[in-house]
Design a protein around this motif. Structure first.
Motif, PDB file in Angstrom:
ATOM      1  N   ALA A  23       0.865  -1.184   0.000  1.00 26.00           N
ATOM      2  CA  ALA A  23       0.000   0.000   0.000  1.00 26.00           C
ATOM      3  C   ALA A  23       0.889   1.217   0.000  1.00 26.00           C
ATOM      4  CB  ALA A  23      -0.933  -0.004   1.208  1.00 26.00           C
ATOM      5  N   PRO A  26       2.134   7.252   2.969  1.00 30.91           N
ATOM      6  CA  PRO A  26       2.514   7.142   4.380  1.00 30.91           C
ATOM      7  C   PRO A  26       1.384   6.589   5.233  1.00 30.91           C
ATOM      8  CG  PRO A  26       1.975   9.418   3.837  1.00 30.91           C
ATOM      9  CD  PRO A  26       1.926   8.644   2.544  1.00 30.91           C
ATOM     10  N   ASP A  27       1.736   5.717   6.187  1.00 28.56           N
ATOM     11  CA  ASP A  27       0.761   5.269   7.180  1.00 28.56           C
ATOM     12  C   ASP A  27       0.548   6.379   8.208  1.00 28.56           C
ATOM     13  OD1 ASP A  27       0.460   2.775   5.987  1.00 28.56           O
ATOM     14  OD2 ASP A  27       2.164   1.940   7.102  1.00 28.56           O
ATOM     15  N   TYR A  28      -0.696   6.517   8.650  1.00 27.12           N
ATOM     16  CA  TYR A  28      -1.015   7.628   9.550  1.00 27.12           C
ATOM     17  C   TYR A  28      -0.470   7.366  10.950  1.00 27.12           C
ATOM     18  CZ  TYR A  28      -3.503  10.948  12.457  1.00 27.12           C
ATOM     19  OH  TYR A  28      -3.794  11.928  13.354  1.00 27.12           O
ATOM     20  N   ALA A  29       0.088   8.402  11.548  1.00 17.87           N
ATOM     21  CA  ALA A  29       0.518   8.380  12.946  1.00 17.87           C
ATOM     22  C   ALA A  29       0.112   9.710  13.560  1.00 17.87           C
ATOM     23  CB  ALA A  29       2.030   8.176  13.059  1.00 17.87           C
ATOM     24  N   GLY A 146      -2.484  -0.638  -3.346  1.00 18.37           N
ATOM     25  CA  GLY A 146      -3.248  -0.123  -2.226  1.00 18.37           C
ATOM     26  C   GLY A 146      -4.085   1.105  -2.548  1.00 18.37           C
ATOM     27  N   ARG A 149      -7.607   0.551  -1.188  1.00 23.24           N
ATOM     28  CA  ARG A 149      -7.605   0.531   0.276  1.00 23.24           C
ATOM     29  C   ARG A 149      -7.363   1.915   0.861  1.00 23.24           C
ATOM     30  NH1 ARG A 149      -3.127  -3.651   1.014  1.00 23.24           N
ATOM     31  NH2 ARG A 149      -2.943  -3.355  -1.242  1.00 23.24           N
ATOM     32  N   ARG A 150      -6.485   2.686   0.222  1.00 25.53           N
ATOM     33  CA  ARG A 150      -6.256   4.056   0.686  1.00 25.53           C
ATOM     34  C   ARG A 150      -7.505   4.917   0.451  1.00 25.53           C
ATOM     35  NH1 ARG A 150      -2.234   3.938   4.325  1.00 25.53           N
ATOM     36  NH2 ARG A 150      -0.198   3.460   3.428  1.00 25.53           N
ATOM     37  N   GLU A 153      -9.801   4.073   3.165  1.00 25.45           N
ATOM     38  CA  GLU A 153      -9.326   4.689   4.407  1.00 25.45           C
ATOM     39  C   GLU A 153      -9.716   6.166   4.469  1.00 25.45           C
ATOM     40  OE1 GLU A 153      -5.024   5.656   6.589  1.00 25.45           O
ATOM     41  OE2 GLU A 153      -5.135   4.214   4.920  1.00 25.45           O
ATOM     42  N   ASN A 301      -3.993  12.237   4.496  1.00 25.38           N
ATOM     43  CA  ASN A 301      -2.835  11.353   4.492  1.00 25.38           C
ATOM     44  C   ASN A 301      -3.074  10.149   3.589  1.00 25.38           C
ATOM     45  OD1 ASN A 301      -0.171  10.857   6.103  1.00 25.38           O
ATOM     46  ND2 ASN A 301      -1.218   8.881   6.119  1.00 25.38           N
ATOM     47  N   ALA A 302      -4.288   9.582   3.632  1.00 22.76           N
ATOM     48  CA  ALA A 302      -4.606   8.423   2.801  1.00 22.76           C
ATOM     49  C   ALA A 302      -4.675   8.789   1.320  1.00 22.76           C
ATOM     50  CB  ALA A 302      -5.930   7.814   3.254  1.00 22.76           C
ATOM     51  N   GLY A 305      -1.573   8.205  -0.763  1.00 21.70           N
ATOM     52  CA  GLY A 305      -1.401   6.860  -1.308  1.00 21.70           C
ATOM     53  C   GLY A 305      -2.218   6.638  -2.557  1.00 21.70           C
TER      54      GLY A 305
END
Length: 468
Positions: A23, A26-29, A146, A149-150, A153, A301-302, A305
């Protein structure tokens, strides 16, 4: 880690399965370190301990009519209904986006009859052909990078954000109703004070007229009494007007134009509890507007992606299964079975930098969302601190206003006694009456400010707090 063997699969499908868990973006943090705030509100330190507040914080005012008005507003207000409709829309968008993760299956049926001329025969012949078809077809885009999926999200975060937006509307609406109700009750209290002053001035005017008839008072005393009486009458009329306007505003907020509210008194409402000492700043996370700002950041953020995945090949699987026969009666015989399976790859070759510009665009939007989140947190912290200061200062000021009001009332009694016994001029009575009236009205206005600042605190904390 052992990987499954992909021997025997078409190369394109093998590659898709190998990259299926990838995917992009960046993955969210949560950016905890992005907002540096004190651990506790400095303005909360001098306040005493108190029990926690539930979400229906307005019930702490102990007024059943207020409880009913807030309930009606949350159920009938156009703003509340609009927020509910936006939640329904966001849920529908999420369902539409999630549907892209599943294969699309279509049923199809057709019957065609065609005639073809064979010109190379002598003489030319006509060939008539009938084809009957019945089957299923499917197409499915493999989410190799991804992208789907993004997108899901992002849509999920946006749907959650609409719920927080609805909570914000409910919080703001309930606070507006309570503030409007407190304003109405403050006007009621001012009307009671003014009516008491008016009644006292009427008695004083009658006494002055009687004393003038007996030759004890002067004509000047009578004119001063008449002027003061007219002034209090004008103030009462203005307050009657203000009450009607406040009642109209309250009716608009609860969705009931023409609402009529029986008279009450602000002074009869209890003081809600104050928050405990060392109130933690982590309570900001409960504010719906802060949560909404964070969900906007998650969605942005999603979307990075999604934009990055558009730079890579898209792989689509297609297939069909069904029956085909020239004779409709033989459509379901074994020889009539037909099927197909295929895979396709589409790779952008030249698009003038459009896709990379899209990545840059959504990246910039993510930066904007991050700054909006920071601002939301910092603004929330300031609003809570401001409300804490107002609650404390208005509470401390009430003691001074109470002393001033009591002293003014004692001075009025003394002035009236001295005037009746001929030791003071009537002007002293008028001044004392005005001072007592103004001091009482100032006390009422400060009490309204104290209660209103408590409402601001509830709103700033997202509806209340709980003792930890």
């Amino acid at each position: 880690m052992n990987r499954p063997r992909l021997t025997g699969l078409p190369p394109l499908l093998a590659l898709a399965l190998a990259l299926g868990g990838c995917a992009l973006g960046p993955d969210y943090a949560r950016p905890d370190a992005a907002v540096a705030l004190p651990e506790a509100y400095t303005a909360a330190a001098p306040l005493a301990q108190s029990p926690g507040v539930e979400s229906n914080w307005w019930s702490l005012f102990g007024d059943r009519q207020l409880d009913e008005l807030v309930k009606q507003a949350l159920a009938s207000s156009p703003d509340a209904r609009l927020a509910a409709a936006r939640i329904e829309e966001a849920d529908a968008v999420l369902a539409q986006v999630d549907a892209a993760l599943l294969p699309q299956v279509d049923g199809n049926a057709s019957s065609t009859r065609s005639r073809t001329v064979l010109p190379n025969t002598n003489p030319p012949k006509n060939l008539t052909r009938t084809v009957n078809k019945l089957g299923l077809s499917t197409s499915f885009e493999l989410d190799v990078w991804g992208k789907l999926r993004r997108a899901s999200e992002a849509a999920r975060a946006q749907a959650l954000g609409t719920r927080y937006a609805s909570d914000t509307v409910s919080l703001s609406l309930s606070a507006a109703v309570v503030q409007a109700y407190l304003n109405l009750r403050a006007i009621d209290a001012q009307l009671l004070v003014t009516r008491d002053s008016l009644a006292a001035q009427q008695r004083s005017t009658e006494l002055t007229r009687s004393r003038f008839s007996g030759g004890i008072a002067s004509r000047l005393d009578v004119e001063q009494a008449e002027g003061a009486l007219a002034s209090y009458t004008a103030v009462q009329l203005q307050l009657d007007k203000s009450r009607a306007l406040a009642e109209n505003l309250l009716g608009l907020l609860v969705g009931q134009p023409g609402l009529k509210v029986a008279a009450g008194d602000l002074r009869s409402l209890p003081l809600p509890p104050v928050p405990p000492a060392g109130l933690p700043s982590a309570l900001l996370e409960a504010r719906p507007d802060v949560r909404q700002a964070e969900t906007a950041l998650i969605a942005a953020n999603a979307k990075i992606g999604v934009a990055k995945a558009a730079l890579f090949p898209s792989i689509t699987l297609t297939g069909s299964f069904g029956r085909e026969s020239s004779d409709l009666s033989k459509l379901f015989d074994a020889p009539a079975t037909v099927w197909s399976f295929g895979a396709g790859l589409t790779q952008p070759i030249f698009e003038g930098g459009r896709l990379r510009a899209q990545v840059d665009q959504v990246t910039a939007q993510q930066k904007q969302s991050l700054e909006s989140y920071r601002k939301a947190v910092q603004t929330a912290f300031r609003e809570v601190n401001d409300a804490l200061v107002s609650v404390r200062q208005n509470g401390e000021a009430e003691d001074a206003y109470t002393k001033a009001m009591d002293a003014a009332k004692r001075a009025l009694q003394l002035a009236q006694t001295r005037y009746e016994h001929g030791y003071s001029a009537y002007l002293d009575v008028l001044v004392a009456q005005r001072t007592a009236n103004d001091a009482t009205l100032a006390w009422v206005q400060n009490r309204q400010a104290r209660l209103s600042s408590t409402v601001d605190l509830f709103k700033a904390l997202g509806g209340g707090w709980k003792a930890g």
